[in-house]
Design a protein around this motif. Structure first.
Motif, PDB file in Angstrom:
ATOM      1  N   LYS A 128       1.680  -4.007 -22.560  1.00  0.00           N
ATOM      2  CA  LYS A 128       1.113  -3.395 -23.766  1.00  0.00           C
ATOM      3  C   LYS A 128       1.299  -1.882 -23.786  1.00  0.00           C
ATOM      4  N   ALA A 129       1.943  -1.336 -22.754  1.00  0.00           N
ATOM      5  CA  ALA A 129       2.191   0.106 -22.691  1.00  0.00           C
ATOM      6  C   ALA A 129       3.511   0.317 -21.965  1.00  0.00           C
ATOM      7  N   ALA A 130       4.226   1.378 -22.300  1.00  0.00           N
ATOM      8  CA  ALA A 130       5.537   1.633 -21.702  1.00  0.00           C
ATOM      9  C   ALA A 130       5.409   2.032 -20.240  1.00  0.00           C
ATOM     10  N   SER A 131       6.430   1.707 -19.444  1.00  0.00           N
ATOM     11  CA  SER A 131       6.487   2.143 -18.053  1.00  0.00           C
ATOM     12  C   SER A 131       7.455   3.309 -17.943  1.00  0.00           C
ATOM     13  N   HIS A 132       7.637   3.799 -16.729  1.00  0.00           N
ATOM     14  CA  HIS A 132       8.592   4.881 -16.488  1.00  0.00           C
ATOM     15  C   HIS A 132       9.925   4.317 -16.001  1.00  0.00           C
ATOM     16  N   GLY A 133      10.318   3.181 -16.576  1.00  0.00           N
ATOM     17  CA  GLY A 133      11.614   2.601 -16.238  1.00  0.00           C
ATOM     18  C   GLY A 133      11.539   1.451 -15.260  1.00  0.00           C
ATOM     19  N   CYS A 134      10.427   1.347 -14.529  1.00  0.00           N
ATOM     20  CA  CYS A 134      10.279   0.272 -13.559  1.00  0.00           C
ATOM     21  C   CYS A 134       9.678  -0.965 -14.217  1.00  0.00           C
ATOM     22  N   VAL A 135       9.472  -2.005 -13.417  1.00  0.00           N
ATOM     23  CA  VAL A 135       8.875  -3.253 -13.885  1.00  0.00           C
ATOM     24  C   VAL A 135       7.457  -3.307 -13.337  1.00  0.00           C
ATOM     25  N   ARG A 136       6.493  -3.227 -14.223  1.00  0.00           N
ATOM     26  CA  ARG A 136       5.083  -3.134 -13.823  1.00  0.00           C
ATOM     27  C   ARG A 136       4.376  -4.461 -14.063  1.00  0.00           C
ATOM     28  N   LEU A 137       3.734  -4.976 -13.006  1.00  0.00           N
ATOM     29  CA  LEU A 137       2.970  -6.214 -13.068  1.00  0.00           C
ATOM     30  C   LEU A 137       1.518  -5.931 -12.688  1.00  0.00           C
ATOM     31  N   THR A 138       0.636  -6.908 -12.874  1.00  0.00           N
ATOM     32  CA  THR A 138      -0.691  -6.764 -12.281  1.00  0.00           C
ATOM     33  C   THR A 138      -0.519  -6.702 -10.763  1.00  0.00           C
ATOM     34  N   ASN A 139      -1.487  -6.128 -10.070  1.00  0.00           N
ATOM     35  CA  ASN A 139      -1.390  -6.041  -8.613  1.00  0.00           C
ATOM     36  C   ASN A 139      -1.214  -7.415  -7.978  1.00  0.00           C
ATOM     37  N   TRP A 140      -1.978  -8.417  -8.467  1.00  0.00           N
ATOM     38  CA  TRP A 140      -1.900  -9.738  -7.831  1.00  0.00           C
ATOM     39  C   TRP A 140      -0.578 -10.421  -8.108  1.00  0.00           C
ATOM     40  N   PRO A 171      -0.536   4.913  -8.985  1.00  0.00           N
ATOM     41  CA  PRO A 171       0.337   4.597 -10.130  1.00  0.00           C
ATOM     42  C   PRO A 171       1.227   3.375  -9.954  1.00  0.00           C
ATOM     43  N   VAL A 172       1.550   2.999  -8.698  1.00  0.00           N
ATOM     44  CA  VAL A 172       2.365   1.802  -8.477  1.00  0.00           C
ATOM     45  C   VAL A 172       1.564   0.691  -7.804  1.00  0.00           C
ATOM     46  N   GLY A 173       0.240   0.809  -7.817  1.00  0.00           N
ATOM     47  CA  GLY A 173      -0.604  -0.264  -7.330  1.00  0.00           C
ATOM     48  C   GLY A 173      -0.500  -0.516  -5.839  1.00  0.00           C
ATOM     49  N   VAL A 174      -0.614  -1.795  -5.451  1.00  0.00           N
ATOM     50  CA  VAL A 174      -0.744  -2.148  -4.040  1.00  0.00           C
ATOM     51  C   VAL A 174       0.569  -2.559  -3.387  1.00  0.00           C
ATOM     52  N   VAL A 175       1.656  -2.658  -4.163  1.00  0.00           N
ATOM     53  CA  VAL A 175       2.930  -3.029  -3.557  1.00  0.00           C
ATOM     54  C   VAL A 175       4.076  -2.454  -4.380  1.00  0.00           C
ATOM     55  N   ASN A 231       0.836  -1.210   0.000  1.00  0.00           N
ATOM     56  CA  ASN A 231       0.000   0.000   0.000  1.00  0.00           C
ATOM     57  C   ASN A 231       0.872   1.261   0.000  1.00  0.00           C
ATOM     58  N   PRO A 232       1.750   1.377  -0.978  1.00  0.00           N
ATOM     59  CA  PRO A 232       2.714   2.487  -0.969  1.00  0.00           C
ATOM     60  C   PRO A 232       2.092   3.829  -1.347  1.00  0.00           C
ATOM     61  N   THR A 233       2.672   4.865  -0.809  1.00  0.00           N
ATOM     62  CA  THR A 233       2.414   6.222  -1.268  1.00  0.00           C
ATOM     63  C   THR A 233       3.351   6.482  -2.443  1.00  0.00           C
ATOM     64  N   TYR A 234       2.800   7.014  -3.522  1.00  0.00           N
ATOM     65  CA  TYR A 234       3.635   7.303  -4.685  1.00  0.00           C
ATOM     66  C   TYR A 234       4.200   8.710  -4.565  1.00  0.00           C
ATOM     67  N   ARG A 235       5.504   8.847  -4.768  1.00  0.00           N
ATOM     68  CA  ARG A 235       6.163  10.142  -4.672  1.00  0.00           C
ATOM     69  C   ARG A 235       6.761  10.510  -6.028  1.00  0.00           C
ATOM     70  N   TYR A 236       6.269  11.617  -6.576  1.00  0.00           N
ATOM     71  CA  TYR A 236       6.773  12.061  -7.877  1.00  0.00           C
ATOM     72  C   TYR A 236       7.907  13.056  -7.690  1.00  0.00           C
ATOM     73  N   ASN A 237       9.014  12.766  -8.366  1.00  0.00           N
ATOM     74  CA  ASN A 237      10.173  13.651  -8.348  1.00  0.00           C
ATOM     75  C   ASN A 237      10.238  14.364  -9.697  1.00  0.00           C
ATOM     76  N   PRO A 238      10.205  15.695  -9.734  1.00  0.00           N
ATOM     77  CA  PRO A 238      10.193  16.408 -11.017  1.00  0.00           C
ATOM     78  C   PRO A 238      11.414  16.149 -11.889  1.00  0.00           C
ATOM     79  N   LYS A 239      12.499  15.656 -11.305  1.00  0.00           N
ATOM     80  CA  LYS A 239      13.676  15.367 -12.130  1.00  0.00           C
ATOM     81  C   LYS A 239      13.422  14.173 -13.062  1.00  0.00           C
ATOM     82  N   TYR A 240      12.342  13.386 -12.778  1.00  0.00           N
ATOM     83  CA  TYR A 240      11.995  12.293 -13.681  1.00  0.00           C
ATOM     84  C   TYR A 240      11.495  12.815 -15.028  1.00  0.00           C
TER      85      TYR A 240
END
Length: 318
Positions: A284-296, A258-262, A229-238
């Motif tokens: 099917k869509a690009a990420s922001h450099g991370c590895v994105r999975l379904t929440n489960w 944006p980063v789901g449940v974990v 249950n993370p809080t997403y923190r956006y850094n403008p340098k991204y």
């Protein structure tokens, strides 16, 4: 979650049709039609820890990736046809019906629910939580299903009353795989594989991996922390495309965060493995450099890793 598409539904699709389905035909059905054999195939793959991503009853690229990986791990082959040996191995990998009855509970329907998930990150920062948008979305995700398949199996239902009995994919009571010794991210195929200490493939997941704007790293990183249950923190340098803010901001937790449940934090600056509120778009869509999975899938990976687990990024051949 994005509004589901409306694929065609094969005639007679119901729980019995899926549970009694034989192996898919040699000429596999194409996308855009929910099919009983394909739904069963996807459920069997999910239960074997070879994830097809969102279980939707359509034979998409993610299901084919998982089927190929399962076949290879079992010393078999998959070349556009599910052989009798492959089907037997799949059906024997887990027990129980593919579709089971489920009674909706208070927690499924109590909310609160969002009217709509904002399209822009900046519009998310004022929300108290990034919750589901409906009980249907919550229940579909709970059982790793597309909303379209859930609705097709339960025609006319609104999923908003505790005590109602519905048909769902039987994916919850699945044995956990052994502890993960190593993760491998294939940046070309857009997949994540989990191995034990002897190098045996334990689990396989479709993934969204990087973009030209912010590519996924190379080499080997390590898991440094797991945050649920993370809080997403956006850094403008991204400097993410579409985000205009020059100041940092945070987005509160929730399954549509944006980063789901974990968030599985990696040793590279700003990189991690995480969930998503759009399971149908994984790989099917690009990420922001991370590895994105379904929440489960992200939760399953999080349950198997520990601090220090190596994560290797490779360039595979298509």
């Amino acid at each position: 979650m994005l509004a589901p598409a409306a694929p065609a539904i094969a005639a007679g699709l119901d729980a019995a049709a899926i549970n009694d389905a034989a192996a898919p035909p040699a000429k596999l059905p194409g996308r855009q039609q929910i099919n009983a054999s394909i739904a069963k195939l996807e459920i069997l793959l999910d239960r074997a820890h070879f994830s097809p991503g969102e279980i939707d009853g359509e034979l998409g690229e993610n299901a084919q990736k998982a089927l190929t990986a399962f076949a290879t791990a079992n010393g078999l082959s998959f070349d556009k046809a599910v052989t009798p040996d492959l089907w037997t191995r799949l059906t024997s990998a887990s027990e129980g019906a593919a579709i089971v009855n489920y009674t909706i509970v208070d927690a499924d329907v109590k909310g609160p629910f969002l009217a709509k998930v904002p399209a822009k990150m900046e519009s998310m920062k004022s929300l108290p939580a990034l919750n589901y948008t409906s009980p249907r979305e919550a229940i579909a995700e709970k059982f790793h299903m597309s909303e379209a398949l859930l609705q097709a199996l339960n025609p006319g239902r609104k999923f908003d009353k505790a005590g109602e009995t519905i048909a769902v994919a039987n994916v919850l009571d699945v044995a956990k795989p052994p502890a993960i010794a190593r993760l491998e991210v294939d940046k070309t195929r857009q997949t994540l594989s989990a191995f034990d200490a002897a190098g045996k493939l334990l689990a396989f997941y479709p993934a969204t991996v990087g973009s030209t704007e912010k590519p996924t790293p190379t080499g080997t990183l390590k898991v440094t922390a797991v945050n649920k249950n993370p809080t997403y923190r956006y850094n403008p340098k991204y400097k993410f495309k579409g985000v205009k803010s020059n100041k940092p901001f945070t987005i509160r937790p929730g399954p549509n965060n944006p980063v789901g449940v974990v968030w599985i934090n990696l040793s590279g600056e700003g990189y991690g493995i995480h969930g998503t509120g759009n399971p149908g778009l994984v790989s099917k869509a690009a990420s922001h450099g991370c590895v994105r999975l379904t929440n489960w899938d992200a939760l399953r990976v999080a349950a198997g890793v520990a601090k220090g687990t190596p994560v290797t990024f490779v360039e595979g051949a298509r």
